[in-house]
Design a protein around this motif. Sequence first.
Motif, mmCIF file in Angstrom:
data_model
loop_
_atom_site.group_PDB
_atom_site.id
_atom_site.type_symbol
_atom_site.label_atom_id
_atom_site.label_comp_id
_atom_site.label_asym_id
_atom_site.label_seq_id
_atom_site.Cartn_x
_atom_site.Cartn_y
_atom_site.Cartn_z
ATOM 1 N N LEU A 1 9.202 -13.379 -7.529
ATOM 2 C CA LEU A 1 8.853 -13.402 -9.011
ATOM 3 C C LEU A 1 7.796 -14.429 -9.503
ATOM 4 C CD1 LEU A 1 12.687 -13.900 -10.485
ATOM 5 C CD2 LEU A 1 10.967 -11.858 -10.711
ATOM 6 N N ALA A 2 7.576 -15.609 -8.649
ATOM 7 C CA ALA A 2 6.575 -16.402 -8.891
ATOM 8 C C ALA A 2 5.244 -15.724 -8.515
ATOM 9 C CB ALA A 2 6.976 -17.668 -8.352
ATOM 10 N N ILE A 3 5.210 -15.116 -7.486
ATOM 11 C CA ILE A 3 3.738 -14.632 -7.082
ATOM 12 C C ILE A 3 3.646 -13.241 -7.488
ATOM 13 C CG2 ILE A 3 2.501 -13.947 -4.963
ATOM 14 C CD1 ILE A 3 2.999 -16.978 -5.017
ATOM 15 N N SER A 4 4.474 -12.385 -7.422
ATOM 16 C CA SER A 4 4.119 -10.808 -8.121
ATOM 17 C C SER A 4 4.042 -10.776 -9.377
ATOM 18 C CB SER A 4 5.192 -10.177 -7.388
ATOM 19 O OG SER A 4 5.163 -9.996 -6.095
ATOM 20 N N PHE A 5 4.748 -11.609 -10.144
ATOM 21 C CA PHE A 5 4.921 -11.370 -11.641
ATOM 22 C C PHE A 5 4.457 -12.569 -12.499
ATOM 23 C CE2 PHE A 5 8.138 -8.518 -9.645
ATOM 24 C CZ PHE A 5 7.744 -7.481 -10.138
ATOM 25 N N VAL A 6 4.204 -13.683 -11.863
ATOM 26 C CA VAL A 6 3.352 -14.778 -12.583
ATOM 27 C C VAL A 6 2.209 -15.042 -12.114
ATOM 28 C CG1 VAL A 6 3.524 -17.127 -13.383
ATOM 29 C CG2 VAL A 6 5.571 -15.933 -13.177
ATOM 30 N N GLU A 7 1.801 -15.285 -10.967
ATOM 31 C CA GLU A 7 0.431 -15.679 -10.432
ATOM 32 C C GLU A 7 -0.429 -14.676 -10.223
ATOM 33 O OE1 GLU A 7 -2.533 -16.092 -7.273
ATOM 34 O OE2 GLU A 7 -0.704 -14.824 -7.122
ATOM 35 N N ALA A 8 0.037 -13.511 -9.516
ATOM 36 C CA ALA A 8 -0.870 -12.636 -9.450
ATOM 37 C C ALA A 8 -1.533 -12.028 -10.922
ATOM 38 C CB ALA A 8 -0.069 -11.182 -9.108
ATOM 39 N N PRO A 9 -0.921 -11.598 -11.905
ATOM 40 C CA PRO A 9 -1.578 -11.077 -12.963
ATOM 41 C C PRO A 9 -2.292 -12.225 -13.762
ATOM 42 C CG PRO A 9 0.665 -11.246 -13.476
ATOM 43 C CD PRO A 9 0.441 -11.473 -11.908
ATOM 44 N N LEU A 10 -1.733 -13.602 -13.493
ATOM 45 C CA LEU A 10 -2.599 -14.602 -14.259
ATOM 46 C C LEU A 10 -3.797 -15.229 -13.791
ATOM 47 C CD1 LEU A 10 0.294 -16.732 -15.593
ATOM 48 C CD2 LEU A 10 -0.891 -15.336 -16.867
ATOM 49 N N LYS A 11 -3.866 -14.811 -12.698
ATOM 50 C CA LYS A 11 -5.246 -15.394 -11.797
ATOM 51 C C LYS A 11 -6.535 -14.631 -12.341
ATOM 52 C CE LYS A 11 -5.029 -12.823 -7.711
ATOM 53 N NZ LYS A 11 -3.641 -12.824 -7.351
ATOM 54 N N PHE A 12 -6.191 -13.449 -12.979
ATOM 55 C CA PHE A 12 -7.253 -12.823 -13.246
ATOM 56 C C PHE A 12 -7.826 -13.378 -14.806
ATOM 57 C CE2 PHE A 12 -5.871 -9.969 -10.055
ATOM 58 C CZ PHE A 12 -7.189 -10.043 -9.284
ATOM 59 N N ARG A 13 -6.945 -13.733 -15.369
ATOM 60 C CA ARG A 13 -7.211 -14.300 -16.868
ATOM 61 C C ARG A 13 -8.042 -15.716 -16.851
ATOM 62 N NH1 ARG A 13 -2.273 -13.409 -20.179
ATOM 63 N NH2 ARG A 13 -3.656 -13.011 -21.998
ATOM 64 N N ALA A 14 -7.778 -16.418 -15.577
ATOM 65 C CA ALA A 14 -8.597 -17.708 -15.545
ATOM 66 C C ALA A 14 -10.156 -17.716 -15.729
ATOM 67 C CB ALA A 14 -8.284 -18.428 -14.252
ATOM 68 N N PRO A 15 -10.750 -18.675 -16.384
ATOM 69 C CA PRO A 15 -12.152 -18.514 -16.617
ATOM 70 C C PRO A 15 -13.053 -18.479 -15.162
ATOM 71 C CG PRO A 15 -11.191 -20.319 -17.789
ATOM 72 C CD PRO A 15 -9.992 -19.801 -17.123
ATOM 73 N N GLY A 16 -13.891 -17.650 -15.139
ATOM 74 C CA GLY A 16 -14.766 -17.718 -13.993
ATOM 75 C C GLY A 16 -14.165 -16.888 -12.803
ATOM 76 N N VAL A 17 -12.912 -16.478 -13.137
ATOM 77 C CA VAL A 17 -12.298 -15.495 -11.829
ATOM 78 C C VAL A 17 -12.872 -14.015 -12.143
ATOM 79 C CG1 VAL A 17 -10.237 -14.645 -10.532
ATOM 80 C CG2 VAL A 17 -10.441 -17.177 -11.444
ATOM 81 N N THR A 18 -13.526 -13.712 -10.991
ATOM 82 C CA THR A 18 -14.059 -12.225 -11.112
ATOM 83 C C THR A 18 -13.182 -11.185 -10.314
ATOM 84 O OG1 THR A 18 -15.252 -12.522 -8.833
ATOM 85 C CG2 THR A 18 -16.426 -12.981 -11.012
ATOM 86 N N ILE A 19 -13.362 -10.200 -10.352
ATOM 87 C CA ILE A 19 -12.535 -9.022 -9.758
ATOM 88 C C ILE A 19 -12.462 -9.556 -8.192
ATOM 89 C CG2 ILE A 19 -12.112 -6.883 -9.119
ATOM 90 C CD1 ILE A 19 -11.358 -6.677 -11.981
ATOM 91 N N PRO A 20 -13.609 -9.448 -7.562
ATOM 92 C CA PRO A 20 -13.829 -9.880 -6.201
ATOM 93 C C PRO A 20 -13.021 -11.079 -5.730
ATOM 94 C CG PRO A 20 -15.904 -8.956 -6.878
ATOM 95 C CD PRO A 20 -15.029 -9.327 -7.922
ATOM 96 N N LEU A 21 -13.125 -12.005 -6.577
ATOM 97 C CA LEU A 21 -12.680 -13.422 -6.298
ATOM 98 C C LEU A 21 -11.126 -13.405 -6.447
ATOM 99 C CD1 LEU A 21 -12.985 -16.475 -5.472
ATOM 100 C CD2 LEU A 21 -13.326 -16.914 -7.967
ATOM 101 N N GLY A 22 -10.714 -12.609 -7.451
ATOM 102 C CA GLY A 22 -9.453 -12.541 -7.494
ATOM 103 C C GLY A 22 -8.732 -11.772 -6.501
ATOM 104 N N LEU A 23 -9.253 -10.773 -6.087
ATOM 105 C CA LEU A 23 -8.616 -9.832 -4.806
ATOM 106 C C LEU A 23 -8.733 -10.789 -3.547
ATOM 107 C CD1 LEU A 23 -10.626 -6.461 -5.503
ATOM 108 C CD2 LEU A 23 -8.074 -6.989 -5.845
ATOM 109 N N GLY A 24 -9.806 -11.427 -3.471
ATOM 110 C CA GLY A 24 -9.827 -12.405 -2.166
ATOM 111 C C GLY A 24 -8.680 -13.294 -2.240
ATOM 112 N N ILE A 25 -8.547 -14.043 -3.278
ATOM 113 C CA ILE A 25 -7.362 -14.970 -3.385
ATOM 114 C C ILE A 25 -6.013 -13.872 -3.298
ATOM 115 C CG2 ILE A 25 -6.039 -16.537 -5.072
ATOM 116 C CD1 ILE A 25 -8.965 -16.980 -6.247
ATOM 117 N N GLY A 26 -5.982 -12.993 -3.910
ATOM 118 C CA GLY A 26 -4.623 -12.418 -3.997
ATOM 119 C C GLY A 26 -4.115 -11.854 -2.396
ATOM 120 N N ARG A 27 -5.321 -11.454 -1.676
ATOM 121 C CA ARG A 27 -5.108 -10.886 -0.498
ATOM 122 C C ARG A 27 -4.579 -12.138 0.359
ATOM 123 N NH1 ARG A 27 -9.478 -6.626 1.627
ATOM 124 N NH2 ARG A 27 -8.594 -7.311 3.604
#
Length: 143
Positions: free
Chosen positions: A21-47
């Motif tokens: 719940l914490a990772i898949s439904f909270v962290e994963a979608p929210l990281k892309f809403r943080a200022p300065g997080v690009t798609i490539p950066l978010g994907l790298g973190i997510g992986r």
Amino acid sequence: MNHALATAAGAIAFLWLGMVLAISFVEAPLKFRAPGVTIPLGLGIGRIVFRALNRIEAMLAVAVVGVLAAAHPAVGVLCATAVVVVVLAGQLAVIRPRLNRRSDRVLAEGDTGQRSSDHLVYVATELVKVAGLLALGVLALTG
């Protein structure tokens, strides 16, 4: 079923549930809403995050199966366990490799075309896993 083993199986299931719940439904979608997080950066973190989560999930699956093998659980507990283990195996063997190939293309080529349907399949399997873990935890602790 042995009470101590049932309690252990329930605790493992709820720990696993909390992590999903914490990772898949909270962290994963929210990281892309943080200022300065690009798609490539978010994907790298997510992986990195999902690789770690999946390793921990595999260990928890082994632990719960091991505990239940010694506990002689009820059929409902076995069914819930089978659901979460099969879903996790499918995610690790089929869905995650496809998502990794897609993210490889995004990271290498900047391909940000249509969102992959594999992502939606992963989310659906996460929902099934959440339901299975909730059932497993409740049944182990009340059975």
